[in-house]
Motif scaffolding. Sequence first.
Motif, PDB file in Angstrom:
ATOM      1  N   GLY A  75       0.808  -1.216   0.000  1.00 31.53           N
ATOM      2  CA  GLY A  75       0.000   0.000   0.000  1.00 31.53           C
ATOM      3  C   GLY A  75       0.841   1.265   0.000  1.00 31.53           C
ATOM      4  O   GLY A  75       2.058   1.217   0.164  1.00 31.53           O
ATOM      5  N   ALA A  76       0.157   2.375  -0.161  1.00 33.32           N
ATOM      6  CA  ALA A  76       0.848   3.662  -0.079  1.00 33.32           C
ATOM      7  C   ALA A  76       1.499   3.802   1.295  1.00 33.32           C
ATOM      8  O   ALA A  76       2.576   4.393   1.431  1.00 33.32           O
ATOM      9  CB  ALA A  76      -0.138   4.798  -0.326  1.00 33.32           C
ATOM     10  N   SER A  77       0.885   3.225   2.311  1.00 34.56           N
ATOM     11  CA  SER A  77       1.387   3.383   3.682  1.00 34.56           C
ATOM     12  C   SER A  77       2.804   2.838   3.863  1.00 34.56           C
ATOM     13  O   SER A  77       3.566   3.355   4.688  1.00 34.56           O
ATOM     14  CB  SER A  77       0.443   2.688   4.665  1.00 34.56           C
ATOM     15  N   PHE A  80       5.488   5.335   3.271  1.00 30.94           N
ATOM     16  CA  PHE A  80       5.774   6.321   4.328  1.00 30.94           C
ATOM     17  C   PHE A  80       7.106   5.995   5.010  1.00 30.94           C
ATOM     18  O   PHE A  80       7.818   6.890   5.467  1.00 30.94           O
ATOM     19  CB  PHE A  80       4.651   6.349   5.381  1.00 30.94           C
ATOM     20  N   TRP A 101      -3.048  11.831   5.662  1.00 33.50           N
ATOM     21  CA  TRP A 101      -2.061  10.956   5.016  1.00 33.50           C
ATOM     22  C   TRP A 101      -0.678  11.591   5.054  1.00 33.50           C
ATOM     23  O   TRP A 101       0.324  10.911   5.290  1.00 33.50           O
ATOM     24  CB  TRP A 101      -2.483  10.619   3.585  1.00 33.50           C
ATOM     25  N   CYS A 147       1.461  15.522   0.019  1.00 33.17           N
ATOM     26  CA  CYS A 147       0.354  14.678  -0.444  1.00 33.17           C
ATOM     27  C   CYS A 147      -0.481  15.598  -1.324  1.00 33.17           C
ATOM     28  O   CYS A 147      -1.081  16.560  -0.842  1.00 33.17           O
ATOM     29  CB  CYS A 147      -0.465  14.168   0.743  1.00 33.17           C
ATOM     30  N   ASN A 149      -3.181  15.375  -3.392  1.00 37.75           N
ATOM     31  CA  ASN A 149      -4.655  15.445  -3.307  1.00 37.75           C
ATOM     32  C   ASN A 149      -5.059  14.786  -1.990  1.00 37.75           C
ATOM     33  O   ASN A 149      -4.741  13.619  -1.755  1.00 37.75           O
ATOM     34  CB  ASN A 149      -5.300  14.712  -4.490  1.00 37.75           C
ATOM     35  N   THR A 151      -7.358  13.123   0.175  1.00 37.45           N
ATOM     36  CA  THR A 151      -8.513  12.250  -0.008  1.00 37.45           C
ATOM     37  C   THR A 151      -9.612  12.496   1.026  1.00 37.45           C
ATOM     38  O   THR A 151     -10.789  12.493   0.709  1.00 37.45           O
ATOM     39  CB  THR A 151      -8.042  10.784   0.126  1.00 37.45           C
ATOM     40  N   ASP A 171       2.763  12.035  -2.888  1.00 35.53           N
ATOM     41  CA  ASP A 171       1.754  10.975  -2.801  1.00 35.53           C
ATOM     42  C   ASP A 171       0.558  11.431  -3.639  1.00 35.53           C
ATOM     43  O   ASP A 171      -0.097  12.416  -3.305  1.00 35.53           O
ATOM     44  CB  ASP A 171       1.363  10.793  -1.326  1.00 35.53           C
ATOM     45  N   SER A 173      -1.935   9.215  -4.545  1.00 27.94           N
ATOM     46  CA  SER A 173      -2.848   8.060  -4.495  1.00 27.94           C
ATOM     47  C   SER A 173      -4.245   8.366  -5.021  1.00 27.94           C
ATOM     48  O   SER A 173      -4.797   7.599  -5.795  1.00 27.94           O
ATOM     49  CB  SER A 173      -2.988   7.557  -3.062  1.00 27.94           C
ATOM     50  N   SER A 174      -4.808   9.488  -4.580  1.00 23.06           N
ATOM     51  CA  SER A 174      -6.214   9.734  -4.918  1.00 23.06           C
ATOM     52  C   SER A 174      -6.378  10.641  -6.136  1.00 23.06           C
ATOM     53  O   SER A 174      -7.474  11.151  -6.378  1.00 23.06           O
ATOM     54  CB  SER A 174      -6.950  10.295  -3.699  1.00 23.06           C
ATOM     55  N   GLN A 194      -5.743   1.675  -5.533  1.00 27.92           N
ATOM     56  CA  GLN A 194      -7.155   1.331  -5.304  1.00 27.92           C
ATOM     57  C   GLN A 194      -8.114   2.515  -5.367  1.00 27.92           C
ATOM     58  O   GLN A 194      -9.315   2.344  -5.217  1.00 27.92           O
ATOM     59  CB  GLN A 194      -7.304   0.604  -3.967  1.00 27.92           C
ATOM     60  N   LYS A 195      -7.582   3.720  -5.564  1.00 28.95           N
ATOM     61  CA  LYS A 195      -8.457   4.869  -5.694  1.00 28.95           C
ATOM     62  C   LYS A 195      -8.844   5.079  -7.165  1.00 28.95           C
ATOM     63  O   LYS A 195      -9.999   5.214  -7.480  1.00 28.95           O
ATOM     64  CB  LYS A 195      -7.779   6.131  -5.146  1.00 28.95           C
TER      65      LYS A 195
END
Length: 360
Positions: A75-77, A80, A101, A147, A149, A151, A171, A173-174, A194-195
């Motif tokens: 995951g994105a996590s 980090f 995030w 980050c 965007n 989310t 980041d 992600s979204s 997954q976004k």
Amino acid sequence: MSRVYNFSAGPSMLPLEVLETARDEMLDYKGSGQSVMEMSHRSKVYDEIIKTAEADFRKLAGVPDNYKFLFLQGGASTQFAMIPMNLMKNKVADYIVTGQWAKKAWQEAGKFGTANKIASSEDKTFTYIPDVSDLPISENADYVYICQNNTIYGTRYKELPNTKGKVLVSDVSSMFLSEPMDVTKYGIVYGGVQKNVGPAGVTIVVIREDLITEDVLPGTPTMLKYKTHADSDSLYNTPPAYNIYVCGLVFKWLMKLGGLTEMQKINEKKAKILYDYLDSSKLFRGTVEPEYRSLMNVPFVTDSDELNKKFVDEAQKAGFVNLKGHRTVGGMRASIYNAMPEEGVRKLVEFMDRFEGENS
Ligand SMILES: *Cc1c(COP(=O)(O)O)cnc(C)c1O
């Protein structure tokens, strides 16, 4: 078959066409006699799938040759931690904290060195993006982190920060593949898929080659070194093979649509429909400063917790699901990623308008 409009922040909708192709190819992928789920990740047929996916992403996003493209897990996590472990040569990094995030990333980096919070919008519950044109960038910062965007809060950067020559890590992600991006502005640009890009279980990392070295923090596990994955073209160990295949189908869908410029036009149109309604409504209102509004995540509220709840419940029954805001924010949030059709947004607005008529 009846499908709902899913406004979830993630995992989220996938294009119907992509799901249909995955269904049609489920039992026998292109005459191989097997599902992509069952294939060896070292087979010729799978090699074609992963190579094509990477090539298509590179074309869509305009990734230059001096950048590596990685399909990772965790995951994105996991990024980090992976980012500081690989990039913190001076053990200093600067973080701009514009939401949960970014805050988590900043806190994680603090385990590996000095993570400076050089700007934040927490004073107004992350409803805006701070001025990033002239920040106190640390002289020995290994990178500046954002980050792009947010989310949960529904804000986005209008312009990238002036990093004063330091490497920018973002980041996305979204907002991945929701609009054209200039990869050359970043040292690392990454996101969980997954976004906006595919099924959960894949993280895409685009990283400038000179940032991939053996010179990582002592004790960095093999699996958490970018070099491990870059040297083996994302096949050091078994990748999430099926999920990468679905990402590849999404890339083909985007190309057929006309690429990211076209995708951006569609996303801007969808967001405008919803924001215009929110701006004219007497019951609902958006929660962030208009100039920083995200095209992807649209948080909104009424002035009553009771009405918020009633709205979410009634919307659910009408086939508009996952409109409840993040548990830390309350209210509502409509995530309108790439795969949400314009029709879904229009119908949501019609539903909101009817609800407003019945409840005011
Ligand atoms: C969802 C999200 C994450 C966390 O992603 P995981 O893949 O669940 O670790 C990180 N950053 C942003 C911006 C997100 O939207």
